[in-house]
Design a protein around this motif. Structure first.
Motif, PDB file in Angstrom:
ATOM      1  N   ARG A  62      44.094  61.267  15.921  1.00 54.30           N
ATOM      2  CA  ARG A  62      44.397  61.138  17.350  1.00 54.30           C
ATOM      3  C   ARG A  62      45.015  62.445  17.847  1.00 54.30           C
ATOM      4  NH1 ARG A  62      45.241  56.618  20.852  1.00 54.30           N
ATOM      5  NH2 ARG A  62      45.223  57.501  22.956  1.00 54.30           N
ATOM      6  N   PRO A  63      44.182  63.513  17.974  1.00 48.20           N
ATOM      7  CA  PRO A  63      44.729  64.804  18.390  1.00 48.20           C
ATOM      8  C   PRO A  63      45.288  64.752  19.804  1.00 48.20           C
ATOM      9  CG  PRO A  63      42.333  64.855  18.392  1.00 48.20           C
ATOM     10  CD  PRO A  63      42.725  63.565  17.757  1.00 48.20           C
ATOM     11  N   ASP A  64      46.386  65.463  20.004  1.00 50.69           N
ATOM     12  CA  ASP A  64      47.041  65.515  21.309  1.00 50.69           C
ATOM     13  C   ASP A  64      46.462  66.681  22.101  1.00 50.69           C
ATOM     14  OD1 ASP A  64      48.675  65.645  23.501  1.00 50.69           O
ATOM     15  OD2 ASP A  64      50.562  65.543  22.390  1.00 50.69           O
ATOM     16  N   ALA A  65      45.657  66.378  23.097  1.00 49.39           N
ATOM     17  CA  ALA A  65      44.984  67.427  23.865  1.00 49.39           C
ATOM     18  C   ALA A  65      45.948  68.272  24.680  1.00 49.39           C
ATOM     19  CB  ALA A  65      43.938  66.802  24.794  1.00 49.39           C
ATOM     20  N   SER A  66      47.187  67.835  24.834  1.00 51.54           N
ATOM     21  CA  SER A  66      48.153  68.610  25.606  1.00 51.54           C
ATOM     22  C   SER A  66      48.789  69.721  24.773  1.00 51.54           C
ATOM     23  CB  SER A  66      49.253  67.688  26.157  1.00 51.54           C
ATOM     24  OG  SER A  66      50.060  67.165  25.110  1.00 51.54           O
ATOM     25  N   THR A  67      48.526  69.739  23.448  1.00 50.61           N
ATOM     26  CA  THR A  67      49.075  70.775  22.581  1.00 50.61           C
ATOM     27  C   THR A  67      47.964  71.721  22.141  1.00 50.61           C
ATOM     28  OG1 THR A  67      48.684  69.554  20.518  1.00 50.61           O
ATOM     29  CG2 THR A  67      50.740  69.099  21.705  1.00 50.61           C
ATOM     30  N   GLU A  68      48.335  72.929  21.763  1.00 50.98           N
ATOM     31  CA  GLU A  68      47.358  73.917  21.318  1.00 50.98           C
ATOM     32  C   GLU A  68      46.646  73.445  20.060  1.00 50.98           C
ATOM     33  OE1 GLU A  68      47.180  78.643  19.967  1.00 50.98           O
ATOM     34  OE2 GLU A  68      49.008  77.806  20.870  1.00 50.98           O
ATOM     35  N   GLU A  69      47.407  72.837  19.131  1.00 48.40           N
ATOM     36  CA  GLU A  69      46.819  72.373  17.880  1.00 48.40           C
ATOM     37  C   GLU A  69      45.828  71.240  18.129  1.00 48.40           C
ATOM     38  OE1 GLU A  69      49.979  72.631  18.519  1.00 48.40           O
ATOM     39  OE2 GLU A  69      50.715  74.246  17.218  1.00 48.40           O
ATOM     40  N   GLY A  70      46.215  70.311  18.986  1.00 48.74           N
ATOM     41  CA  GLY A  70      45.333  69.184  19.294  1.00 48.74           C
ATOM     42  C   GLY A  70      44.065  69.628  19.995  1.00 48.74           C
ATOM     43  N   ALA A  71      44.226  70.543  20.949  1.00 42.18           N
ATOM     44  CA  ALA A  71      43.057  71.046  21.681  1.00 42.18           C
ATOM     45  C   ALA A  71      42.097  71.770  20.739  1.00 42.18           C
ATOM     46  CB  ALA A  71      43.510  71.981  22.797  1.00 42.18           C
ATOM     47  N   LYS A  72      42.647  72.477  19.744  1.00 45.74           N
ATOM     48  CA  LYS A  72      41.808  73.197  18.791  1.00 45.74           C
ATOM     49  C   LYS A  72      41.009  72.222  17.926  1.00 45.74           C
ATOM     50  CE  LYS A  72      41.946  76.785  15.234  1.00 45.74           C
ATOM     51  NZ  LYS A  72      42.810  77.733  14.469  1.00 45.74           N
ATOM     52  N   LEU A  73      41.652  71.140  17.501  1.00 42.36           N
ATOM     53  CA  LEU A  73      40.957  70.137  16.708  1.00 42.36           C
ATOM     54  C   LEU A  73      39.795  69.531  17.487  1.00 42.36           C
ATOM     55  CD1 LEU A  73      43.896  68.210  14.965  1.00 42.36           C
ATOM     56  CD2 LEU A  73      42.045  69.432  13.821  1.00 42.36           C
ATOM     57  N   ILE A  74      40.066  69.197  18.749  1.00 41.67           N
ATOM     58  CA  ILE A  74      39.019  68.609  19.593  1.00 41.67           C
ATOM     59  C   ILE A  74      37.892  69.600  19.814  1.00 41.67           C
ATOM     60  CG2 ILE A  74      38.520  67.703  21.899  1.00 41.67           C
ATOM     61  CD1 ILE A  74      41.408  66.621  21.935  1.00 41.67           C
ATOM     62  N   GLN A  75      38.252  70.872  20.042  1.00 43.14           N
ATOM     63  CA  GLN A  75      37.238  71.904  20.280  1.00 43.14           C
ATOM     64  C   GLN A  75      36.339  72.078  19.062  1.00 43.14           C
ATOM     65  OE1 GLN A  75      37.004  73.644  23.365  1.00 43.14           O
ATOM     66  NE2 GLN A  75      34.995  74.061  22.487  1.00 43.14           N
ATOM     67  N   ASN A  76      36.933  72.085  17.873  1.00 39.28           N
ATOM     68  CA  ASN A  76      36.138  72.223  16.649  1.00 39.28           C
ATOM     69  C   ASN A  76      35.139  71.074  16.520  1.00 39.28           C
ATOM     70  OD1 ASN A  76      37.430  74.568  15.898  1.00 39.28           O
ATOM     71  ND2 ASN A  76      38.920  73.549  14.569  1.00 39.28           N
ATOM     72  N   ARG A  77      35.595  69.889  16.876  1.00 36.14           N
ATOM     73  CA  ARG A  77      34.764  68.703  16.737  1.00 36.14           C
ATOM     74  C   ARG A  77      33.574  68.748  17.699  1.00 36.14           C
ATOM     75  NH1 ARG A  77      38.015  63.314  17.452  1.00 36.14           N
ATOM     76  NH2 ARG A  77      39.081  64.161  15.625  1.00 36.14           N
ATOM     77  N   ILE A  78      33.840  69.036  18.967  1.00 38.16           N
ATOM     78  CA  ILE A  78      32.736  69.015  19.942  1.00 38.16           C
ATOM     79  C   ILE A  78      31.811  70.220  19.762  1.00 38.16           C
ATOM     80  CG2 ILE A  78      33.964  67.610  21.620  1.00 38.16           C
ATOM     81  CD1 ILE A  78      34.614  70.062  23.225  1.00 38.16           C
ATOM     82  N   ASP A  79      32.326  71.330  19.215  1.00 43.13           N
ATOM     83  CA  ASP A  79      31.454  72.469  18.901  1.00 43.13           C
ATOM     84  C   ASP A  79      30.490  72.120  17.772  1.00 43.13           C
ATOM     85  OD1 ASP A  79      32.523  74.032  20.869  1.00 43.13           O
ATOM     86  OD2 ASP A  79      33.792  75.235  19.544  1.00 43.13           O
ATOM     87  N   ALA A  80      30.964  71.351  16.778  1.00 45.13           N
ATOM     88  CA  ALA A  80      30.094  70.922  15.687  1.00 45.13           C
ATOM     89  C   ALA A  80      29.000  69.999  16.214  1.00 45.13           C
ATOM     90  CB  ALA A  80      30.913  70.212  14.609  1.00 45.13           C
ATOM     91  N   MET A  81      29.366  69.131  17.158  1.00 43.67           N
ATOM     92  CA  MET A  81      28.377  68.241  17.772  1.00 43.67           C
ATOM     93  C   MET A  81      27.361  69.039  18.583  1.00 43.67           C
ATOM     94  SD  MET A  81      30.915  65.221  19.078  1.00 43.67           S
ATOM     95  CE  MET A  81      31.939  64.291  17.926  1.00 43.67           C
ATOM     96  N   GLU A  82      27.835  70.055  19.299  1.00 39.41           N
ATOM     97  CA  GLU A  82      26.932  70.888  20.085  1.00 39.41           C
ATOM     98  C   GLU A  82      25.939  71.609  19.180  1.00 39.41           C
ATOM     99  OE1 GLU A  82      27.746  73.896  23.640  1.00 39.41           O
ATOM    100  OE2 GLU A  82      28.002  74.866  21.686  1.00 39.41           O
TER     101      GLU A  82
END
Length: 300
Positions: free
Chosen positions: A193-213
């Motif tokens: 459950r990454p926290d999108a309001s933090t830099e670490e959370g946003a990075k986790l989400i970005q890695n995930r959606i980039d892999a999907m892309e």
């Protein structure tokens, strides 16, 4: 009790046109089931496809989900699992010579999309799978459409929006009850459950959606026979690949290789009917001779 479409999808990773798809998430489910029609082709309630004169017509419409039976039943929206089952039946049927997928979708969930993508690709290796976009195949919708044997676009219809996005919620202030929401994960489950309001959370989400892309681009590359490195540029209206994910229509969609042709729905259906209509049976010379002999005998 009224149920919203968004309640059945939740917060998930999406391959969805924000402009066209997000408003559809706020729709309420109707109380009666939906029936569909594509000009003279009628899809009754509960049907995923119909077969006319050797051609299976398959509607791919609405916000796409893995297996939401309610959205399929009441709105007639396609699901990835339903599409996979349909393509398997189409491939196995001796009655079906080809299939037509009619796209009217802004995309949907990323989860489950590969089931639909691989099913269309497998079917196209056995029989012609024609696609017609009328009026939209965006994001996950185009992900599916790109796997068709060929792809046509009706006037005014749109394609594109190649890319993925994520929706999430983070506790920023006390809610209406005056209580603050806290979410805590175990020591090695920060990505749960990454926290999108933090830099670490946003990075986790970005890695995930980039892999999907990356998977999205790979499949479009295979389906449309476009070099993978070129796709993002073709999807951009600027000189920057990072501005990809745009939508296109008309000549621009065809020039960029996103579709093969432009034609009205009536012309498309007429062409398909002419291509697969059963041929008139020709009578052999032996049959004609026998018929003439029988006629001559009756006249004696």
């Amino acid at each position: 009790m009224t149920q919203m479409v968004s309640a059945l999808i939740g917060t998930s990773h999406l391959a969805l046109s924000a402009e066209h798809g997000l408003p559809m998430l706020q729709m309420e489910l109707p109380e009666t089931e939906a029936s569909l029609s594509v000009q003279a082709i009628q899809i009754e309630r509960g049907q995923r496809f119909v077969v006319q004169r050797g051609v299976a017509f398959v509607p791919v419409r609405g916000v796409l989900t893995p297996n939401s039976a309610l959205l399929e039943k009441y709105l007639g929206w396609a699901t990835y699992h339903g599409l996979a089952e349909t393509m398997a039946m189409v491939t196995a049927s001796d009655e079906v010579r080809a299939a037509v997928l009619v796209f009217d979708t802004p995309g949907g969930a990323v989860m489950g999309v590969q089931a639909g993508v691989e099913a269309i690709r497998a079917a196209a290796a056995v029989k012609p799978i024609h696609g017609i976009i009328h009026p939209l195949a965006a994001s996950a919708g185009y992900w599916l459409a790109s796997q068709c044997t060929d792809l046509a676009l009706t006037p005014g219809s749109w394609v594109g929006s190649v890319g993925t996005m994520s929706t999430s919620y983070s506790a920023m202030q006390p809610g209406g009850s005056g209580e603050q929401l806290f979410i805590q994960t175990s020591a090695h489950a920060g990505a749960k459950r990454p926290d999108a309001s933090t830099e670490e959370g946003a990075k986790l989400i970005q890695n995930r959606i980039d892999a999907m892309e990356a998977e999205f681009l790979t499949d479009v590359s295979k389906g449309r026979n476009i070099e993978q490195g070129e796709i993002s540029g073709r999807m951009s209206r600027t000189d920057s690949d990072q501005d990809g994910g745009d939508v296109f229509w008309g000549v621009m969609a065809q020039v960029r290789g996103l579709v093969d042709s432009q034609e009205t729905l009536a012309d498309f259906l007429s062409r398909i009917a002419g291509q697969y209509a059963p041929k008139p049976r020709t009578q052999s010379k032996a049959y004609l001779a026998q018929a003439q002999a029988a006629l001559d005998q009756s006249e004696l």
